[in-house]
Design an enzyme around this catalytic site. Structure first.
Site: not given
Ligand code: FAD
Length: 382
Positions: A125, A363-365, A367
């Site tokens: 995703l 799977e969603g931070t 936040e």
């Molecule tokens: C080891 C690892 C394995 C993973 N495996 C998968 C996988 O199998 N499949 C897949 O699809 N993804 C996977 N992911 C991706 C993971 O789901 C994302 O990293 C995560 O959803 C956060 O997205 P981002 O890294 O783009 O951070 P961003 O979305 O850029 O967020 C950065 C910061 O901003 C905050 N933030 C963003 N939007 C808001 C808001 N509206 N309000 C407040 N705060 C906000 C976030 O909480 C975070 O602290 C994986 C990531 C890692 C590191």
């Protein structure tokens, strides 16, 4: 609510604990240090019938419930968090959506080998430019005769280069935003589908995390999961279920840290007594034990709601945010209890601390979990 285990759940838990103690735990440090994907652990899980644990028996699965799924992720992650990650991405993020949304032909072709563990699954995703804001994805799928043509890149994909079958979300109509997202089942080896280099991670270092690249990659229309435009709904429902697993992973890591902290505190002496006899240490252990139990109740509430077919987005987000923050806090405390030794690789607690961090991100931070909870509360209360 009664959370006493059934006989089947007890048997599963015992089998998982045996596998964890005898096989996974022993390898966990080596594969963390070498960043080696543990193919032997995948084979072991397949032999034990775990790879299709919650899949219908008619497709070769174990037909078990979501408490069993939680138990599996907990015990695997307690022994080796990387293995818990490999398992949960395979089962809850790729295999289960194919069971829930797939056509009979897709179930025959993809679900059966996934359930047996012959094939490994992945879920794609997130993208380099958007993770939390998943609907802003840039990967496109354009209709072309009997196919869709995929272009774009996915980021951070668990089981990345190691999987065989990928559930990939792409925009079939960008104007429609999240309603224009469609899910595709993509097989490794499809022309135009390639991988980036493995990510060098803080924790869960033996799990494979890579980018996926699609360059004019033709996917047959028969591989669309559900209907065109269903993709975002499928992804969000899949993540609701997946978050129960991530909470269980956090609980497993916290339990490992807790048990090893008690053992260490019972051996280590300072000022002429065991450090376990200091009330300051006892209070840390009391807090760990209380929070682990609280996490378990939240997780089982979400798992039970899932099995009853009830709406469980809020419960799974609550379980995930609580359990992951609890695991982070208490693995740091476990390092503290181990003193200087805790800061070295001689003991496992530094790995638990590094592994725990990911549960607050993927799977969603945390936040995003709070946003899910707040939105659900608004709906429930207004
Ligand atoms: C080891 C690892 C394995 C993973 N495996 C998968 C996988 O199998 N499949 C897949 O699809 N993804 C996977 N992911 C991706 C993971 O789901 C994302 O990293 C995560 O959803 C956060 O997205 P981002 O890294 O783009 O951070 P961003 O979305 O850029 O967020 C950065 C910061 O901003 C905050 N933030 C963003 N939007 C808001 C808001 N509206 N309000 C407040 N705060 C906000 C976030 O909480 C975070 O602290 C994986 C990531 C890692 C590191």
């Amino acid at each position: 609510m009664d959370y006493s285990y059934t006989e089947d759940q007890k048997m599963l838990q015992k089998m998982l604990q045996d596998i964890g103690e005898k096989e996974l735990k022993e390898r966990a440090k080596e594969i963390d240090q070498s960043h080696r994907f543990p193919r032997e652990n995948v084979e072991l899980m397949a032999e034990a019938g775990l790879m299709g644990l919650t899949v219908d028996e008619k497709y070769g699965g174990g037909g078990m419930d979501y408490i069993c799924y939680s138990l599996a992720v907990e015990e695997l992650s307690k022994a080796c968090a990387s293995t818990g990650t490999i398992f949960s991405a395979h089962l809850s993020l790729c295999t289960m959506p194919i069971q829930d949304w797939g056509s009979d032909e897709q179930k025959e072709k993809f679900l059966k080998p996934l359930a047996s563990g012959e094939k490994l699954g992945a879920f794609a995703l997130s993208e380099p430019g958007n993770g939390s804001d998943a609907a802003a994805m840039n990967t496109t799928a354009v209709e072309d005769g009997d196919n869709f043509v995929l272009n774009g890149s996915k980021a951070w994909i668990t089981n990345g280069a190691e999987a065989d079958i990928y559930l990939v979300l792409a925009q079939t109509d960008k104007e429609l935003k999240h309603k224009g997202v469609t899910g595709f089942i993509v097989e490794k080896g499809t022309e135009g589908f390639s991988f980036g280099k493995p990510e060098d991670k803080l924790g869960i270092r033996a799990s494979s995390t890579t980018q996926l690249h699609f360059d004019n990659c033709k996917i047959p229309k028969a591989n669309v999961l559900g209907q065109v435009g269903d993709g975002f709904k499928i992804a969000m429902k899949t993540l609701d279920g997946g978050r129960v697993g991530m909470a269980s992973q956090a609980m497993g890591i916290a339990r490992a840290a807790f048990e090893e902290s008690i053992a260490y505190a019972n051996e280590r002496e300072a000022f002429g007594q065991k450090i376990l006899d200091f009330q300051a240490i006892q209070f840390k252990l009391a807090n760990m034990s209380t929070d682990i139990d609280a996490a378990r109740y939240l997780i089982y509430a979400a798992a039970t709601a899932h099995d009853r077919g009830e709406q469980f987005s809020r419960l799974s987000a609550q379980a995930k945010v609580f359990a992951s923050e609890m695991a982070m806090k208490h693995t740091v405390e476990a390092v503290q209890i181990h003193g200087g030794y805790g800061y070295t690789t001689e003991y496992n607690v530094e790995r638990y601390m590094r592994d725990a961090k990911i549960t607050e991100i993927y799977e969603g931070t945390s936040e995003i979990q709070r946003i899910v909870i707040a939105k659900a509360l608004q709906k429930e209360m207004l």
